[in-house]
Design an enzyme around this catalytic site. Structure first.
Site, mmCIF file in Angstrom:
data_model
loop_
_atom_site.group_PDB
_atom_site.id
_atom_site.type_symbol
_atom_site.label_atom_id
_atom_site.label_comp_id
_atom_site.label_asym_id
_atom_site.label_seq_id
_atom_site.Cartn_x
_atom_site.Cartn_y
_atom_site.Cartn_z
ATOM 1 N N TYR A 142 72.247 77.662 67.370
ATOM 2 C CA TYR A 142 72.961 78.148 68.553
ATOM 3 C C TYR A 142 74.186 78.972 68.177
ATOM 4 O O TYR A 142 74.647 79.814 68.940
ATOM 5 C CB TYR A 142 73.419 76.985 69.435
ATOM 6 C CG TYR A 142 72.301 76.196 70.079
ATOM 7 C CD1 TYR A 142 70.988 76.635 70.034
ATOM 8 C CD2 TYR A 142 72.560 75.003 70.737
ATOM 9 C CE1 TYR A 142 69.975 75.914 70.614
ATOM 10 C CE2 TYR A 142 71.540 74.273 71.326
ATOM 11 C CZ TYR A 142 70.254 74.725 71.254
ATOM 12 O OH TYR A 142 69.244 74.004 71.834
ATOM 13 N N LYS A 193 63.855 68.519 59.953
ATOM 14 C CA LYS A 193 62.549 69.136 59.689
ATOM 15 C C LYS A 193 62.591 69.580 58.222
ATOM 16 O O LYS A 193 62.416 70.758 57.894
ATOM 17 C CB LYS A 193 62.357 70.313 60.660
ATOM 18 C CG LYS A 193 60.969 70.894 60.668
ATOM 19 C CD LYS A 193 59.943 70.020 61.348
ATOM 20 C CE LYS A 193 58.564 70.624 61.228
ATOM 21 N NZ LYS A 193 57.479 69.711 61.586
ATOM 22 N N ASP A 225 59.246 66.372 64.958
ATOM 23 C CA ASP A 225 58.016 66.286 65.765
ATOM 24 C C ASP A 225 57.579 64.829 65.888
ATOM 25 O O ASP A 225 57.190 64.363 66.966
ATOM 26 C CB ASP A 225 56.903 67.158 65.169
ATOM 27 C CG ASP A 225 56.831 67.105 63.654
ATOM 28 O OD1 ASP A 225 57.789 66.608 63.022
ATOM 29 O OD2 ASP A 225 55.818 67.535 63.090
ATOM 30 N N ASP A 249 69.370 68.582 71.344
ATOM 31 C CA ASP A 249 69.291 69.091 72.708
ATOM 32 C C ASP A 249 67.995 68.579 73.353
ATOM 33 O O ASP A 249 67.973 68.053 74.473
ATOM 34 C CB ASP A 249 69.281 70.632 72.640
ATOM 35 C CG ASP A 249 69.524 71.280 73.972
ATOM 36 O OD1 ASP A 249 69.607 70.550 74.969
ATOM 37 O OD2 ASP A 249 69.619 72.523 74.026
ATOM 38 N N ASP A 253 67.408 64.853 75.873
ATOM 39 C CA ASP A 253 66.798 64.951 77.211
ATOM 40 C C ASP A 253 65.565 64.062 77.304
ATOM 41 O O ASP A 253 65.344 63.385 78.313
ATOM 42 C CB ASP A 253 66.390 66.397 77.513
ATOM 43 C CG ASP A 253 67.474 67.140 78.280
ATOM 44 O OD1 ASP A 253 68.605 66.615 78.322
ATOM 45 O OD2 ASP A 253 67.198 68.223 78.810
#
Ligand code: NAD
Length: 361
Positions: A142, A193, A225, A249, A253
């Site tokens: 970001y 990852k 994942d 992020d 959620d």
């Protein structure tokens, strides 16, 4: 003790739910002999209406000088068409950056009384779950360079976003996660990852180094994942999940949605000095604004997090959390968490019930 709190009620249901959190804070203050001083400031859509911008220097200064910030929510359809640089949500980004908030803490737990709201089958959920996602907020893709260039293989324009993490940034968030795990179930899961990304390999090496200072906390690693899958397969296995900005992020959620009750979930964003901004995870819910029907519990629990993380008032925070649990066990429900046929409380009635429990407890 005296504490100064900057209050950003914001838009939509913001003012209604923040009023209930203040009611509860005052009740706890009375019980334990603390004074909470509130300074109300504008941010978001209401600031656009009054000042022409979502965030003013005055609001920033008051928030910076306060011991912490309590925020409702910002935004709504009224401001959907304003210039993109002036959108209400810019106020949140501005405050995060001005206050140096680098750690986003989001607990997600299943209340036994609300087990029916959980979208996962009972046989999978078992005894429920109580986890925290600790997301790094200031680095990652970001905040890398965003640019476009001509692709070399004739495939047209390529969008590029540089992903990066420094060891300093990873160490800072990792320490926060280990400290938190120490007072919980003593387990950290670091999500990355690392099989593909260099950023993740630096992340993993750094978390591993930090872990040496916390031998009492168990550390395991998970690829993002797999973590996304495990959250719906066996959420009870997690205690503290520490992860970067992008993965956090998404996972935070996901973790909140498996509780099934968005109006129940608080959050904290903390800086290095331990000050923070505390807010519910939900938005301004314009569809129910002004009706006194919103669930104030997420904001009330955000205030409890403020007591715990910024003011070091753990007993006082526990009293709020217990009062919330007790009213739920008594069957108190706002519309969003009520089953068909159940009695429904208004926003202010729910706040009153929680205060009654605090006074009794
Ligand atoms: P939302 O979270 O506001 O609402 C989603 C749904 O959940 C709605 O049906 C709403 O009525 C319900 N809901 C949310 N909070 C509730 C509560 N406390 N009690 C009962 N029901 C509740 O998300 P949205 O509709 O996508 O966004 C609405 C506005 O909020 C948008 O302008 C968005 O940009 C903004 N937003 C702000 C924040 C923030 O301030 N941190 C976060 C997310 C969205």
């Amino acid at each position: 003790m005296d504490f100064n709190i900057a209050v950003v009620k914001g838009d939509g249901i913001g003012p209604e739910i923040v009023d209930e959190a203040i009611k509860v804070l005052n009740c706890v203050g009375e019980k334990f002999g603390h004074t909470f001083n509130y300074k109300e400031v504008l941010a978001g859509g209401c600031s656009i209406d009054v000042n022409g911008v979502p965030l003013t220097q005055e609001t920033i200064d008051i928030c910076k000088n306060a011991d912490s910030v309590l925020l409702g929510a910002v935004g709504g359809p009224k401001w959907d068409n304003v210039d993109s640089t002036l959108r209400p949500e810019k106020a949140l980004l501005g405050l995060r950056s001005e206050l140096g908030l680098f750690a986003n803490i989001r607990p997600a737990m299943m209340y036994e009384a609300l087990a029916d709201a959980c979208p996962i089958k009972k046989e999978i959920i078992g005894d429920g779950f109580d986890l925290v996602v600790c997301r790094e907020l200031t680095g990652d893709v970001y905040f890398g360079k965003h640019y476009r260039k001509e692709s070399e293989n004739g495939y047209g324009i390529m969008g590029c976003d540089d992903m990066n993490y420094s060891t300093y940034e990873v160490e800072r968030i990792a320490r926060r996660a280990f400290e938190m795990a120490r007072v919980r179930s003593k387990k950290v899961t670091s999500v990355d990852k690392a099989n593909v990304l260099e950023t993740s390999r630096v992340w993993r090496e750094t978390v591993t180094k930090v872990a040496k200072d916390y031998p009492d906390v168990e550390l395991d690693y998970m690829y993002v994942d797999n973590a996304a899958m495990q959250l719906v397969r066996n959420p009870g296995q997690f205690d503290v999940i520490v992860t970067g900005n992008l993965f956090g992020d998404i996972l935070s959620d996901e973790a909140s949605m498996i509780t099934g009750s968005i109006g129940m979930l608080p959050s904290a964003s903390l800086n290095e000095g331990g000050r923070g901004m505390y807010e519910p995870i939900h938005g301004s819910a314009p569809d129910i604004a002004g009706k006194n029907i919103a669930n104030p519990i997420a904001t009330i629990l955000s205030a409890a997090m403020m007591l715990k993380y910024s003011f070091n008032l753990t007993d006082e925070a526990n009293v709020i959390e217990k009062a919330v649990n007790d009213v739920l066990n008594d069957g108190c429900r706002t519309a969003d968490i009520a089953l068909k046929g159940e009695d429904v409380l208004s926003t202010s009635q729910m706040g009153d019930k929680i205060c009654e429990k605090i006074k009794l407890g």
